[in-house]
Structure formats: structure tokens, C-alpha cells
Design a protein around this motif. Structure first.
Motif, PDB file in Angstrom:
ATOM      1  N   ARG A 319     -34.389 -18.561  70.678  1.00 37.90           N
ATOM      2  CA  ARG A 319     -35.760 -18.319  70.889  1.00 37.90           C
ATOM      3  C   ARG A 319     -36.392 -19.891  70.918  1.00 37.90           C
ATOM      4  NH1 ARG A 319     -37.180 -13.863  66.065  1.00 37.90           N
ATOM      5  NH2 ARG A 319     -37.186 -12.067  67.313  1.00 37.90           N
ATOM      6  N   ARG A 320     -35.531 -20.671  70.447  1.00 37.60           N
ATOM      7  CA  ARG A 320     -36.019 -22.081  70.589  1.00 37.60           C
ATOM      8  C   ARG A 320     -35.699 -22.678  71.751  1.00 37.60           C
ATOM      9  NH1 ARG A 320     -37.501 -24.402  65.639  1.00 37.60           N
ATOM     10  NH2 ARG A 320     -38.178 -26.061  67.195  1.00 37.60           N
ATOM     11  N   THR A 321     -36.650 -22.520  72.869  1.00 41.77           N
ATOM     12  CA  THR A 321     -36.505 -23.077  74.097  1.00 41.77           C
ATOM     13  C   THR A 321     -36.729 -24.465  74.279  1.00 41.77           C
ATOM     14  OG1 THR A 321     -38.835 -22.226  74.591  1.00 41.77           O
ATOM     15  CG2 THR A 321     -37.071 -20.944  75.351  1.00 41.77           C
ATOM     16  N   ASP A 322     -37.260 -25.102  73.243  1.00 41.67           N
ATOM     17  CA  ASP A 322     -37.608 -26.514  73.075  1.00 41.67           C
ATOM     18  C   ASP A 322     -36.201 -27.304  72.869  1.00 41.67           C
ATOM     19  OD1 ASP A 322     -38.092 -25.274  70.690  1.00 41.67           O
ATOM     20  OD2 ASP A 322     -38.648 -27.062  69.755  1.00 41.67           O
ATOM     21  N   TRP A 323     -35.159 -26.504  72.234  1.00 41.40           N
ATOM     22  CA  TRP A 323     -34.038 -27.539  72.153  1.00 41.40           C
ATOM     23  C   TRP A 323     -33.111 -27.394  73.355  1.00 41.40           C
ATOM     24  CZ3 TRP A 323     -31.953 -24.454  66.991  1.00 41.40           C
ATOM     25  CH2 TRP A 323     -33.012 -24.645  66.041  1.00 41.40           C
ATOM     26  N   PRO A 324     -32.179 -28.465  73.631  1.00 46.03           N
ATOM     27  CA  PRO A 324     -31.462 -28.609  74.748  1.00 46.03           C
ATOM     28  C   PRO A 324     -30.640 -27.428  74.864  1.00 46.03           C
ATOM     29  CG  PRO A 324     -31.709 -30.660  73.602  1.00 46.03           C
ATOM     30  CD  PRO A 324     -32.193 -29.621  72.718  1.00 46.03           C
TER      31      PRO A 324
END
Length: 408
Positions: A319-324
Motif C-alpha cells: 500500500r505504500r506506493t510512496d516508497w521506492p
């Protein structure tokens, strides 16, 4: 006085630099200068007695201090720096002006006006190590096709050249990348990061997502190299072995249909005691070296099983699409853990590492395969290092959670 990596400059009463140096511990280094200045015949005695000011330029890594020191020496040419070494024998990094610019090392006596030159570096070894770092980031070519011959260079085979030598990169795109390299070598890393960030946004806005991802990786690599507090010796120690390890892993994985750059590898583990205080740990290895600033902790519901806890952690990770985006995911365990991960992760290669026999577990052609690499293999040792680091990080967090519950 600064206690972090810095470049320092002894200046006379007019502000003119007399001597420029660098140190990861400036306070200790300056004490050495003052002690050596007491000796009857020493270079330190002369510039220490003439100096009225000491100026500090604080940086965030030894690599950045090395580049800044070279830039300031080239700009000011302090008298007491030139005394220590003949400039004609000093080592510089040269970037040519060909259609596909060639990057190489030269001596001071070989400098020509039309070339972009960076240095001087105190030793050839330092210059080689700067190029080593730069190649990891910008992936410039060893033998670009300026003579019309297109032949894959050595670095293309180990994933450190984007393929200008084989015709995969256009002249315009390659020169753009060399432009970023020049800014890096000039010590302008902060401005370079701003430019790369703007380009990522512009490409994403124009829906050029593949190009944006390529620039993002470059951005992360520049940030890691220049904004992480590590010494050059530590960096080199960590990055000599990983080159071979990554190369071995690439060869092994490609034989099972997994093609990946392996630049960013994420390792996952679960820690619990009797299904209580269950936590998860994510560690990140970038270019084969631990990137501790990217580690993440997860507090989990461990009332069922380790595989269910692993599932919770991976669901939250996706769910953490902001992480690389990772290039490979390694889970601690064998078939059960890998099976759980494969149900959730579809766009990234996933493998497991079983502790008992140190077997690499892969799902290939519809079945689970266990691969035994030689115990002395650098590729296996890198996977073990990632697995063990995830275990250490997770266990430490688990103890904190358990102790807090005990106190309450």
C-alpha cells in the motif's frame, strides 16, 4: 569545531586560502596540525603561523568532502597544497567532448583546455574510488561507440552501464546523463538532487513512468552516496564485495527466468514470542549495501501464525506506493513464507532463503525449486547478510515492544 565530515581552510588576514584539507573528524585533525606546527621544520608551522582564520564547510559524507576539497583546491590553488605535490603528477578525472563523452583518469600534465576536468585528488586511488561511486549512480559507459563499433563493455554485463556501447542509449540521453555526472563531480550534489526531483515530477506528469523510475533510481543513488554519513573506507569495504555478489545472483536468477538489476533488495522477517508482541522488519540493501535510513518496522497481530503475520506486513508494504519500488524481495523462510508472499506481490521478483540448509527457494515453471549455492558464494553470502540483518532488526524491535508491555 565541527565533529562531522568537513572541509577546512586555513586563511590569511585577507581571506586568501593558505591550505585546504578534509577530515571525517575535523577537531582531531586540527589538533594534529597544531601539534605538528611545533616542530622546527614543518609545512604546518608555516601556514599555521600565517593563518588568521579557519573556515569550515560541513558536509554529510566523506565522499562529498573529497569532491568539495578537490573543487576548492582547483579554484583557489593554495600555496601550501601545491607544495606537497607536483601538479603535473596529480590525478584528475576528465570528461571528454565526444558525441558520447569518455570518462577517464589523467595526470595534471595531460590537461587540455577543451576538456572538463575535476580534481586534483591526493592519490590515484581516491580518484578511482570516486569514479567507482559515480559509475554505480550514473552508469556511464567504458567504451562508448564513438568509433562506430558497437560492442558491449565489461560494465554492461554487470549492470553498471545502461548500454550506450550497444546502441541502447541515444546520444542526447547519454549526454544528459553525463551532464548530471559533471555536476556530481563538481560537488554540486544538492542542486543536482533538486534538478532530478523536478525531472521526476515532470516525467510523471507527462505519464512517462518508465523514464521517471529510471531518474528516481539515480536520485536515490545520489542521495545515498552524498547524504549518508559514512567514511570512504567503509563505503569501499561495503561495495567491493557486493559487485561480485550481485553479478553472481544475476547469473543464477536469470537461469530461472528472473531478470532484475538487483539495485534495491528488500528483506523481510517476523519476530514473536508465543504469538505475542509480534512485529515485522523490512531492511533495504541498495547496490549490495545496507541502507539503514530506509529500514521500516511493523507492529503486527500475531495471534495466528508467522505466515499470517508476514501477510499483514506485505499487505501494508504494497500500500505504500510512496516508497521506492524494490528490484527483488527476500523473505526469511522456505515454501510457506514464499507462497504467502507470491500471492500478494505480482510485479516484483520474490525469493525465499531457508535457514536450516541455506537453500534459496524460487517458484519456477509452476513449482517450487530449492537451489543450493556454494557456501563460499558471494551471492549466497549477500542473501544471508540481508536475511540476518532483517532478523537482527526485527528481534531488536520485538524486545522493545515486549519490554514496554512488561513495564506497563
Amino acid at each position: 569545531m565541527p565533529t562531522q565530515p568537513s572541509v577546512y581552510c586555513f586563511e590569511d588576514e585577507t581571506g586568501k586560502p593558505l591550505y585546504i584539507g578534509k577530515s571525517v573528524h575535523p577537531k582531531s585533525r586540527l589538533k594534529q596540525h597544531l601539534q605538528q606546527a611545533k616542530e622546527a621544520r614543518s609545512k604546518q608551522k608555516e601556514f599555521v603561523n600565517l593563518a588568521k582564520w579557519i573556515r569550515f564547510y560541513q558536509v554529510e559524507s566523506e565522499i562529498e568532502s573529497l569532491l568539495l576539497e578537490a573543487k576548492l583546491i582547483r579554484l583557489h590553488q593554495p600555496f601550501y597544497n601545491s607544495m606537497s605535490k607536483d601538479d603535473k603528477s596529480s590525478t584528475y578525472i576528465m570528461v571528454g567532448n565526444e558525441d558520447f563523452p569518455v570518462v577517464s583518469l589523467i595526470r595534471g600534465g595531460e590537461i587540455e583546455n577543451f576538456r572538463s576536468v575535476y580534481g586534483p585528488f591526493r592519490t590515484r586511488y581516491e580518484a578511482e574510488m570516486v569514479l567507482k561511486v559515480a559509475r554505480n549512480i550514473f552508469k556511464f559507459c567504458q567504451n562508448p561507440p564513438n568509433n562506430g563499433v558497437k560492442r558491449a563493455c565489461f560494465y554492461y554485463h554487470i549492470g553498471k552501464c545502461d548500454g550506450a556501447c550497444t546502441g541502447l542509449v541515444s546520444k542526447t540521453k547519454y549526454r544528459s546523463k553525463i551532464g548530471y555526472l559533471k555536476r556530481f563531480l563538481n560537488g554540486s550534489s544538492s542542486g543536482l538532487l533538486v534538478s532530478l526531483e523536478k525531472k521526476i515530477r515532470r516525467l510523471a506528469k507527462n505519464e512517462k513512468y518508465e523514464e521517471a523510475e529510471e531518474v528516481r533510481k539515480m536520485y536515490e543513488a545520489v542521495k545515498w552516496a552524498t547524504k549518508t554519513r559514512h567514511g570512504l573506507a567503509e563505503f569501499l569495504k561495503d561495495n567491493q564485495t557486493p559487485e561480485r555478489a550481485i553479478r553472481e545472483l544475476k547469473v543464477m536468477l536469470s537461469s530461472y527466468g528472473i531478470e532484475s538489476s538487483l539495485e534495491r533488495i528488500e528483506g523481510y522477517d517476523v519476530a514473536t514470542t508465543l504469538q505475542m508482541d509480534t512485529v515485522g522488519a523490512m531492511v533495504v540493501f541498495f547496490l549490495g549495501t545496507a541502507d539503514k535510513s530506509s529500514y521500516r518496522k511493523f507492529k503486527l497481530d500475531g495471534s495466528n501464525s508467522d505466515t499470517e503475520a508476514m501477510k499483514q506486513m506485505l499487505v501494508r508494504r504494497t500500500r505504500r506506493t510512496d516508497w521506492p519500488r524494490p528490484d527483488l524481495i527476500l523473505v526469511d523462510g522456505g515454501r510457506p513464507q514464499l507462497s504467502t508472499a507470491l500471492k500478494l506481490i505480482k510485479d516484483v521478483p520474490v525469493i525465499g532463503l531457508a535457514k536450516k540448509e541455506e537453500l534459496i527457494v524460487i517458484f519456477y515453471e509452476g513449482k517450487f525449486i530449492e537451489i543450493e549455492m556454494p557456501r563460499r558464494s558471494k551471492g549466497l553470502q549477500l542473501l544471508q547478510q540481508i536475511r540476518d540483518e532483517a532478523h537482527r532488526f526485527g528481534t531488536g524491535y520485538h524486545k522493545q515492544v515486549r519490554d514496554r508491555r512488561s513495564l506497563s
